[in-house]
Design an enzyme around this catalytic site. Structure first.
Site, PDB file in Angstrom:
ATOM      1  N   ARG A  33       1.001  -1.498  -0.160  1.00 21.34           N
ATOM      2  CA  ARG A  33      -0.247  -0.201  -0.008  1.00 21.34           C
ATOM      3  C   ARG A  33       1.077   0.945   0.268  1.00 21.34           C
ATOM      4  O   ARG A  33       0.158   2.148  -0.689  1.00 21.34           O
ATOM      5  CB  ARG A  33      -1.098  -0.039   0.952  1.00 21.34           C
ATOM      6  CG  ARG A  33      -1.447  -1.349   1.562  1.00 21.34           C
ATOM      7  CD  ARG A  33      -3.017  -0.388   0.624  1.00 21.34           C
ATOM      8  NE  ARG A  33      -3.604  -2.726   0.276  1.00 21.34           N
ATOM      9  CZ  ARG A  33      -4.206  -2.739   1.658  1.00 21.34           C
ATOM     10  NH1 ARG A  33      -4.562  -2.671   2.252  1.00 21.34           N
ATOM     11  NH2 ARG A  33      -4.562  -4.009   1.044  1.00 21.34           N
ATOM     12  N   GLU A 177     -14.151 -14.685   9.222  1.00 18.20           N
ATOM     13  CA  GLU A 177     -13.965 -13.533   7.752  1.00 18.20           C
ATOM     14  C   GLU A 177     -13.356 -14.771   7.096  1.00 18.20           C
ATOM     15  O   GLU A 177     -12.647 -14.657   6.492  1.00 18.20           O
ATOM     16  CB  GLU A 177     -12.544 -12.627   8.214  1.00 18.20           C
ATOM     17  CG  GLU A 177     -12.463 -11.818   6.496  1.00 18.20           C
ATOM     18  CD  GLU A 177     -12.142 -10.482   6.606  1.00 18.20           C
ATOM     19  OE1 GLU A 177     -11.384 -10.403   7.044  1.00 18.20           O
ATOM     20  OE2 GLU A 177     -11.770  -9.845   5.479  1.00 18.20           O
ATOM     21  N   LYS A 219     -17.780 -11.523   9.253  1.00 15.46           N
ATOM     22  CA  LYS A 219     -16.618 -10.242   8.050  1.00 15.46           C
ATOM     23  C   LYS A 219     -17.067 -11.157   6.800  1.00 15.46           C
ATOM     24  O   LYS A 219     -16.612 -12.162   6.891  1.00 15.46           O
ATOM     25  CB  LYS A 219     -15.974  -9.680   8.523  1.00 15.46           C
ATOM     26  CG  LYS A 219     -15.621  -8.705   7.837  1.00 15.46           C
ATOM     27  CD  LYS A 219     -14.202  -7.821   8.496  1.00 15.46           C
ATOM     28  CE  LYS A 219     -13.631  -7.704   7.210  1.00 15.46           C
ATOM     29  NZ  LYS A 219     -12.691  -6.545   7.476  1.00 15.46           N
ATOM     30  N   SER A 261     -14.205  -5.533   2.473  1.00 11.64           N
ATOM     31  CA  SER A 261     -15.215  -4.671   1.081  1.00 11.64           C
ATOM     32  C   SER A 261     -14.092  -5.189  -0.371  1.00 11.64           C
ATOM     33  O   SER A 261     -14.445  -4.487  -1.566  1.00 11.64           O
ATOM     34  CB  SER A 261     -13.776  -2.990   1.184  1.00 11.64           C
ATOM     35  OG  SER A 261     -12.926  -2.691   1.200  1.00 11.64           O
ATOM     36  N   GLY A 262     -12.828  -5.712  -0.053  1.00 17.19           N
ATOM     37  CA  GLY A 262     -12.554  -6.756  -1.633  1.00 17.19           C
ATOM     38  C   GLY A 262     -11.689  -6.649  -2.039  1.00 17.19           C
ATOM     39  O   GLY A 262     -12.205  -7.368  -3.389  1.00 17.19           O
ATOM     40  N   GLY A 263     -11.320  -4.912  -2.364  1.00 13.92           N
ATOM     41  CA  GLY A 263     -11.292  -4.588  -3.918  1.00 13.92           C
ATOM     42  C   GLY A 263     -12.151  -3.627  -4.627  1.00 13.92           C
ATOM     43  O   GLY A 263     -12.784  -3.433  -5.833  1.00 13.92           O
ATOM     44  N   ARG A 292      -9.263  -0.978   2.656  1.00 14.87           N
ATOM     45  CA  ARG A 292      -9.283  -0.239   1.660  1.00 14.87           C
ATOM     46  C   ARG A 292     -10.864   0.700   1.419  1.00 14.87           C
ATOM     47  O   ARG A 292      -9.642   2.269   0.793  1.00 14.87           O
ATOM     48  CB  ARG A 292      -9.145  -1.154   0.189  1.00 14.87           C
ATOM     49  CG  ARG A 292      -8.077  -2.547  -0.030  1.00 14.87           C
ATOM     50  CD  ARG A 292      -7.663  -2.990  -0.408  1.00 14.87           C
ATOM     51  NE  ARG A 292      -8.793  -4.321  -0.216  1.00 14.87           N
ATOM     52  CZ  ARG A 292      -8.282  -4.811  -1.402  1.00 14.87           C
ATOM     53  NH1 ARG A 292      -7.878  -5.705  -2.437  1.00 14.87           N
ATOM     54  NH2 ARG A 292      -9.316  -6.095  -0.247  1.00 14.87           N
TER      55      ARG A 292
END
Ligand code: 13P
Length: 340
Positions: A33, A177, A219, A261-263, A292
């Site tokens: 990141r 998750e 999650k 959000s996973g991208g 993200r």
């Protein structure tokens, strides 16, 4: 096991109008990141960046909790207090990522299982003493040709359940998750099928290990089209399919569900959450636990420069506020009001 504390923590995690910031990127993920904005990934830069996020004035009104990485939980905020205490003073629950990342599943090419059960009970005791009141464990399910296999879903479901049981025994609320990755050309129908199979197996294991659904937070990824799929489903379809799967699999006794959000783009993640939270008669509150989709604009504004901190905090505050509206199903109406 302190059931009253577990119940109080779980309720606070999904308090109305609030969500959870995932800031538990491992140093490796942080490196990626930071590279994208040309910032050197030193321990002090990681600390300074977390200070920027956690110290954003007013963000605490939108955040019920923050998930920390081990390193961050041992670092000090600008006021000299340890980050878990710093967050607690703001009324934000400190959480901790306790899994140790993924390894290959033998005999199953391209599939992963999450490690970290060895020594977990001892680590949880220490995290509790440090003030952490909830934990996170991420499992990764990849969709591809002939995968996920039964072995992948089964192995991950069982480690998730064993982790969850260990957390509850330590009076820490487990966030489980199981992330179905959005990478690939698969259709949304295939994502729905895999997500349902994953959650069914996960909750079968949760029951098999006598984990209490009352002190558990899911999650989950949303049911979306594969990133490279020819047909990209719209917001309403994503919301309908995701909620259908959740209703089929997640016990109503559970206090709440949060999404990763996973991208997805920042705005898609907000729009999808808004559409689901606006649905009537759901058995559980739904909210966000984004990394993200909450942090991207702030990271881009910051670029490692102290002079950019205020602008970065403004960007973070905005995304937190938009998602806080979305988890009450009020985001779209607010956009329309602003446009009018
Ligand atoms: P994203 O919202 O970036 O998917 O991250 C959430 C998370 O905690 C992944 O483990």
């Amino acid at each position: 096991m302190d059931k009253a504390l577990l119940s109080k923590t779980a309720a606070a995690m999904v308090a109305r109008g609030k969500g959870i910031l995932a800031a538990d990127e491992s140093s490796g993920t942080c490196e990626k990141r930071f590279q994208s904005v040309n910032v050197e990934c030193t321990e002090e830069n990681r600390r300074a960046y977390r200070q920027l996020l956690f110290g954003t004035p007013g963000a605490e009104q939108f955040l019920s909790g923050v998930i920390l990485f081990d390193e961050t939980a041992r670092q000090k905020a600008n006021d000299g207090s340890l980050f878990p205490d710093y967050l607690a003073k703001k009324g934000v629950l400190p959480g901790i990522k306790v899994d140790k990342g993924v390894v290959d599943i033998p005999l199953h090419k391209g599939e992963k299982v999450t490690e970290g059960l060895d020594g977990l009970a001892k680590r949880l005791e220490e995290y509790f003493r440090m003030g952490c009141r909830f934990a996170k464990w991420r499992a990764v399910i990849t969709i591809g040709r002939d995968i996920p296999s039964h072995a992948c879903i089964y192995a991950n479901a069982h480690v998730l359940a064993r982790y969850a049981a260990a957390c509850q025994a330590a009076s820490i609320v487990p966030m489980i998750e199981p992330e179905v990755l959005l990478d690939g050309e698969h259709t949304i129908e295939r994502c729905e099928e895999v997500t349902e199979a994953t959650l069914r197996a996960t909750y079968a294991a949760i029951a098999a290990y006598d984990v209490f659904p009352e002190y558990l937070i899911l999650k989950t990824s949303m049911v979306v089209s594969g990133k490279d799929s020819a047909r990209q489903a719209g917001v309403d379809e994503v919301a309908e399919r995701t909620v259908r799967v959740l209703k089929r699999t997640v016990p109503a006794a559970q206090p709440g569900i949060v999404f990763l959000s996973g991208g997805q783009s920042d705005e898609s993640a907000t729009a999808h959450l808004n559409a689901m939270a606006a649905m009537k008669g759901l058995p559980w509150p739904l909210t966000f636990s984004y990394s993200r989709a909450l942090q991207n604009p702030a990271l881009k504004a910051w670029k490692g420069q102290a002079g950019n901190v205020a602008a970065a905090q403004k960007a973070f505050h905005h995304r937190a506020q938009m998602n806080a509206l979305a988890c009450q199903g009020k985001w779209r109406a607010e956009l329309e009001r602003q446009a009018a």
